[in-house]
Motif scaffolding. Structure first.
Motif, PDB file in Angstrom:
ATOM      1  N   THR A 253       0.829  -1.205   0.000  1.00 55.65           N
ATOM      2  CA  THR A 253       0.000   0.000   0.000  1.00 55.65           C
ATOM      3  C   THR A 253       0.862   1.253   0.000  1.00 55.65           C
ATOM      4  N   SER A 254       2.082   1.094  -0.479  1.00 53.61           N
ATOM      5  CA  SER A 254       2.956   2.258  -0.547  1.00 53.61           C
ATOM      6  C   SER A 254       3.872   2.131  -1.753  1.00 53.61           C
ATOM      7  N   ASP A 255       4.348   3.256  -2.234  1.00 53.91           N
ATOM      8  CA  ASP A 255       5.350   3.266  -3.280  1.00 53.91           C
ATOM      9  C   ASP A 255       6.204   4.508  -3.070  1.00 53.91           C
ATOM     10  N   PRO A 256       7.340   4.603  -3.719  1.00 54.91           N
ATOM     11  CA  PRO A 256       8.243   5.731  -3.454  1.00 54.91           C
ATOM     12  C   PRO A 256       7.613   7.096  -3.672  1.00 54.91           C
ATOM     13  N   SER A 257       6.579   7.168  -4.515  1.00 59.64           N
ATOM     14  CA  SER A 257       5.979   8.463  -4.810  1.00 59.64           C
ATOM     15  C   SER A 257       5.077   8.967  -3.683  1.00 59.64           C
ATOM     16  N   THR A 258       4.620   8.071  -2.805  1.00 59.20           N
ATOM     17  CA  THR A 258       3.690   8.470  -1.751  1.00 59.20           C
ATOM     18  C   THR A 258       4.291   9.536  -0.852  1.00 59.20           C
ATOM     19  N   GLU A 259       5.508   9.316  -0.395  1.00 62.19           N
ATOM     20  CA  GLU A 259       6.162  10.283   0.490  1.00 62.19           C
ATOM     21  C   GLU A 259       6.379  11.613  -0.222  1.00 62.19           C
ATOM     22  N   LYS A 260       6.695  11.547  -1.518  1.00 65.57           N
ATOM     23  CA  LYS A 260       6.958  12.773  -2.260  1.00 65.57           C
ATOM     24  C   LYS A 260       5.696  13.607  -2.451  1.00 65.57           C
ATOM     25  N   ILE A 261       4.575  12.965  -2.805  1.00 70.41           N
ATOM     26  CA  ILE A 261       3.351  13.738  -3.009  1.00 70.41           C
ATOM     27  C   ILE A 261       2.846  14.299  -1.686  1.00 70.41           C
ATOM     28  N   ASP A 262       3.012  13.534  -0.594  1.00 73.45           N
ATOM     29  CA  ASP A 262       2.638  14.055   0.718  1.00 73.45           C
ATOM     30  C   ASP A 262       3.477  15.276   1.078  1.00 73.45           C
ATOM     31  N   LYS A 263       4.766  15.206   0.785  1.00 73.27           N
ATOM     32  CA  LYS A 263       5.662  16.331   1.085  1.00 73.27           C
ATOM     33  C   LYS A 263       5.273  17.565   0.269  1.00 73.27           C
ATOM     34  N   ALA A 264       4.916  17.343  -1.003  1.00 69.58           N
ATOM     35  CA  ALA A 264       4.518  18.457  -1.867  1.00 69.58           C
ATOM     36  C   ALA A 264       3.236  19.115  -1.364  1.00 69.58           C
ATOM     37  N   VAL A 265       2.232  18.300  -1.039  1.00 69.96           N
ATOM     38  CA  VAL A 265       0.956  18.842  -0.567  1.00 69.96           C
ATOM     39  C   VAL A 265       1.133  19.557   0.769  1.00 69.96           C
ATOM     40  N   ARG A 266       1.943  18.983   1.650  1.00 67.48           N
ATOM     41  CA  ARG A 266       2.195  19.614   2.953  1.00 67.48           C
ATOM     42  C   ARG A 266       2.874  20.976   2.761  1.00 67.48           C
ATOM     43  N   TYR A 267       3.831  21.038   1.838  1.00 66.88           N
ATOM     44  CA  TYR A 267       4.515  22.300   1.563  1.00 66.88           C
ATOM     45  C   TYR A 267       3.524  23.360   1.052  1.00 66.88           C
ATOM     46  N   ILE A 268       2.639  22.955   0.157  1.00 67.53           N
ATOM     47  CA  ILE A 268       1.649  23.897  -0.381  1.00 67.53           C
ATOM     48  C   ILE A 268       0.751  24.432   0.729  1.00 67.53           C
ATOM     49  N   HIS A 269       0.300  23.548   1.616  1.00 62.63           N
ATOM     50  CA  HIS A 269      -0.567  23.984   2.714  1.00 62.63           C
ATOM     51  C   HIS A 269       0.154  24.934   3.665  1.00 62.63           C
ATOM     52  N   GLU A 270       1.457  24.755   3.807  1.00 61.92           N
ATOM     53  CA  GLU A 270       2.219  25.606   4.722  1.00 61.92           C
ATOM     54  C   GLU A 270       2.608  26.945   4.093  1.00 61.92           C
ATOM     55  N   HIS A 271       2.585  27.039   2.767  1.00 67.12           N
ATOM     56  CA  HIS A 271       3.087  28.232   2.092  1.00 67.12           C
ATOM     57  C   HIS A 271       2.093  28.849   1.108  1.00 67.12           C
ATOM     58  N   TYR A 272       0.822  28.445   1.141  1.00 66.10           N
ATOM     59  CA  TYR A 272      -0.123  28.933   0.134  1.00 66.10           C
ATOM     60  C   TYR A 272      -0.353  30.441   0.221  1.00 66.10           C
ATOM     61  N   THR A 273      -0.046  31.058   1.371  1.00 67.57           N
ATOM     62  CA  THR A 273      -0.220  32.513   1.494  1.00 67.57           C
ATOM     63  C   THR A 273       0.939  33.279   0.856  1.00 67.57           C
ATOM     64  N   ASP A 274       2.010  32.569   0.502  1.00 65.69           N
ATOM     65  CA  ASP A 274       3.181  33.200  -0.100  1.00 65.69           C
ATOM     66  C   ASP A 274       3.107  33.140  -1.626  1.00 65.69           C
TER      67      ASP A 274
END
Length: 291
Positions: free
Chosen positions: A175-196
């Motif tokens: 239920t995991s692949d190498p891309s899972t961590e990367k997409i989570d990191k990308a979405v988390r970054y967007i949520h933390e910086h969407y006001t910028d």
């Protein structure tokens, strides 16, 4: 095609995701996610893939798919020159199971969740009933959409002709692949910086990708472009502020990361089909109390 993990985010002001796709055909996209999914497809013909089940489907099709069950649809081009419609409800596992297992009123739906682990398809009569509710949801507020979702689950539960799809022995080996961590990191970054003044190159660098590769990667895993995703998040945050605060619209625009009020108004109209002032007038007092 490689099995892909798909990142799901709830819709505006919802605990789950409601979406309508209109397209000429449905492309093969073999994927899975930890959410329950109801997918209802109209005016389309092709093949449905759920676990180890492959089946033809016609113009009315609906399936209920449990967490982490691989699935996709694949259709031919337009039927009768009309767009193919796919209504989707993607529901977080903990949220839905908390409702159904925590409320005796919903005890009858427990078996539906159990069967969904193998995927379930439904009769045309049930699909037609559910389609009317899905279509109505487009113009409904969050409370009415929740009621509609419960109605659809009830329709599916009462359908005497529903059938399970995948074999009982089918199991997803990972239920995991190498891309899972990367997409989570990308979405988390967007949520933390969407006001910028956020840009794709920043995240591409974070993920050690070229910018072009990141754009393709992001669209593949979220079914939205990077720009669409950021704008939708910003508009979602703006909707919450419009409903729950008395802040001026120009302040909300700035707070949510838009570079000017004209761009904010244009994007809001694109996603909500109305002006911010009209949205506030309609929904203030309906979903929340101003503070």
């Amino acid at each position: 095609m490689k099995l892909v993990f798909e990142k799901i985010l709830p819709s505006d002001n919802l605990s789950w995701r409601y979406w309508l796709y209109e397209q000429e055909n449905i492309g093969f996209h073999w994927h899975y996610h930890p959410e329950y999914e109801i997918a209802l497809i109209l005016n389309s013909k092709g093949q449905r893939y759920v676990g180890d089940n492959i089946d033809n489907y016609n113009e009315f099709d609906m399936a209920f798919i449990g967490p982490n069950m691989p699935h996709t649809w694949c259709s031919s081009l337009e039927v009768n020159g009309q767009k193919q419609h796919t209504y989707v409800a993607q529901i977080p596992k903990a949220w839905l199971e908390g409702l159904i297992y925590g409320m005796p009123d919903l005890a009858s739906l427990k078996n539906l969740l159990t069967l969904s682990r193998r995927g379930i398809k439904f009769s045309k009569q049930a699909v037609v009933q559910a389609a009317k509710i899905f279509a109505k949801m487009e113009q409904e507020d969050a409370t009415s959409r929740f009621i509609g979702l419960m109605d659809i689950l009830h329709i599916m539960d009462r359908d005497q002709d529903k059938q399970v799809l995948s074999s009982d022995g089918f199991k997803l080996t990972t239920t995991s692949d190498p891309s899972t961590e990367k997409i989570d990191k990308a979405v988390r970054y967007i949520h933390e910086h969407y006001t910028d003044a956020i840009c794709a190159n920043d995240i591409a660098t974070l993920l050690h990708m070229s910018t072009n590769h990141f754009h393709r990667f992001f669209k593949h895993h979220t079914e939205q472009t990077f720009t669409e995703f950021v704008n939708q998040l910003r508009i979602s945050k703006a909707c919450s502020l419009l409903i729950n605060t008395t802040k001026p619209i120009y302040t909300i625009s700035d707070t949510c990361g838009f570079n000017n009020i004209s761009n904010f108004n244009r994007r809001f109209l694109q996603f909500k089909a109305m002006k911010p002032s009209e949205f506030r007038k309609i929904y203030t007092g309906k979903n929340a109390v101003l503070v």
